[in-house]
Write a protein that holds these residues in place. Structure first.
Motif, mmCIF file in Angstrom:
data_model
loop_
_atom_site.group_PDB
_atom_site.id
_atom_site.type_symbol
_atom_site.label_atom_id
_atom_site.label_comp_id
_atom_site.label_asym_id
_atom_site.label_seq_id
_atom_site.Cartn_x
_atom_site.Cartn_y
_atom_site.Cartn_z
ATOM 1 N N ASP A 33 -0.670 33.709 2.378
ATOM 2 C CA ASP A 33 -1.971 33.845 2.728
ATOM 3 C C ASP A 33 -2.091 34.714 3.758
ATOM 4 O O ASP A 33 -1.237 35.325 4.482
ATOM 5 N N VAL A 34 -3.207 35.524 3.678
ATOM 6 C CA VAL A 34 -3.690 36.729 4.668
ATOM 7 C C VAL A 34 -4.828 36.387 5.335
ATOM 8 O O VAL A 34 -6.151 36.120 4.855
ATOM 9 N N ILE A 51 -7.813 34.599 2.898
ATOM 10 C CA ILE A 51 -7.571 34.988 1.544
ATOM 11 C C ILE A 51 -6.159 34.231 1.146
ATOM 12 O O ILE A 51 -5.342 34.433 1.852
ATOM 13 N N THR A 52 -6.337 33.357 0.379
ATOM 14 C CA THR A 52 -5.080 32.786 -0.024
ATOM 15 C C THR A 52 -4.251 33.272 -0.956
ATOM 16 O O THR A 52 -4.644 34.270 -1.529
ATOM 17 N N GLY A 54 -3.758 32.493 -3.801
ATOM 18 C CA GLY A 54 -4.217 32.023 -5.268
ATOM 19 C C GLY A 54 -5.617 32.927 -5.365
ATOM 20 O O GLY A 54 -6.249 32.786 -6.366
ATOM 21 N N GLY A 55 -5.953 33.404 -4.278
ATOM 22 C CA GLY A 55 -7.326 34.264 -4.433
ATOM 23 C C GLY A 55 -8.674 33.576 -3.797
ATOM 24 O O GLY A 55 -9.566 33.865 -3.940
ATOM 25 N N ASN A 56 -8.217 32.337 -3.168
ATOM 26 C CA ASN A 56 -9.553 31.408 -2.660
ATOM 27 C C ASN A 56 -9.660 32.054 -1.254
ATOM 28 O O ASN A 56 -8.799 32.651 -0.514
ATOM 29 N N THR A 57 -11.054 32.169 -0.870
ATOM 30 C CA THR A 57 -11.310 33.005 0.278
ATOM 31 C C THR A 57 -12.359 31.850 0.893
ATOM 32 O O THR A 57 -12.920 30.924 0.649
ATOM 33 N N ASN A 58 -12.286 32.161 2.575
ATOM 34 C CA ASN A 58 -13.284 31.521 3.343
ATOM 35 C C ASN A 58 -13.676 32.416 4.623
ATOM 36 O O ASN A 58 -12.931 33.266 4.766
#
Length: 111
Positions: A33-34, A51-52, A54-58
């Motif tokens: 994650d970054v 961003i994880t 896997g491409g999930n964002t918050n």
């Protein structure tokens, strides 16, 4: 040795846009994650976007709808697209992964 290098900062007028880049070396970047963080003068460093692997964002509420975080694992790079910039976005922006910090890139939003 993990190294992160931020780039893309600069001076922009309110309402303008910038794209920040965080290039990583020394790790299999795609696994981790970054996060993008920012620190204004006299203030603490706060998370802006994450961003994880896997491409999930918050995002922090103050940038939702204006900032977009993305990653290109083939280039070992994470981006932060910043639109509709406000003076309160002025800060040094840092990326972080695997408990490692870059040295930051300065974003100044001013007319």
């Amino acid at each position: 040795q993990v190294q992160l290098v931020e780039s893309g900062g600069g001076l922009v007028q309110p309402g303008g846009s910038l794209r920040l880049s965080c290039a990583a070396s020394g790790i299999i970047f795609s696994i981790y994650d970054v996060g993008w963080y920012r620190q204004a003068p006299g203030k603490q460093r706060d998370l802006v976007a994450r961003i994880t692997s896997g491409g999930n964002t918050n995002y922090v509420d103050s940038v939702k709808g204006r900032f977009t975080i993305s990653r290109n694992n083939a280039r070992n790079t994470v981006y932060l697209q910043m639109n509709s910039l406000k003076p309160e976005d002025t800060a040094v922006y840092y990326c972080n992964t695997k408990s490692t910090w870059g040295t930051g890139t300065l974003v100044t939003v001013s007319s």
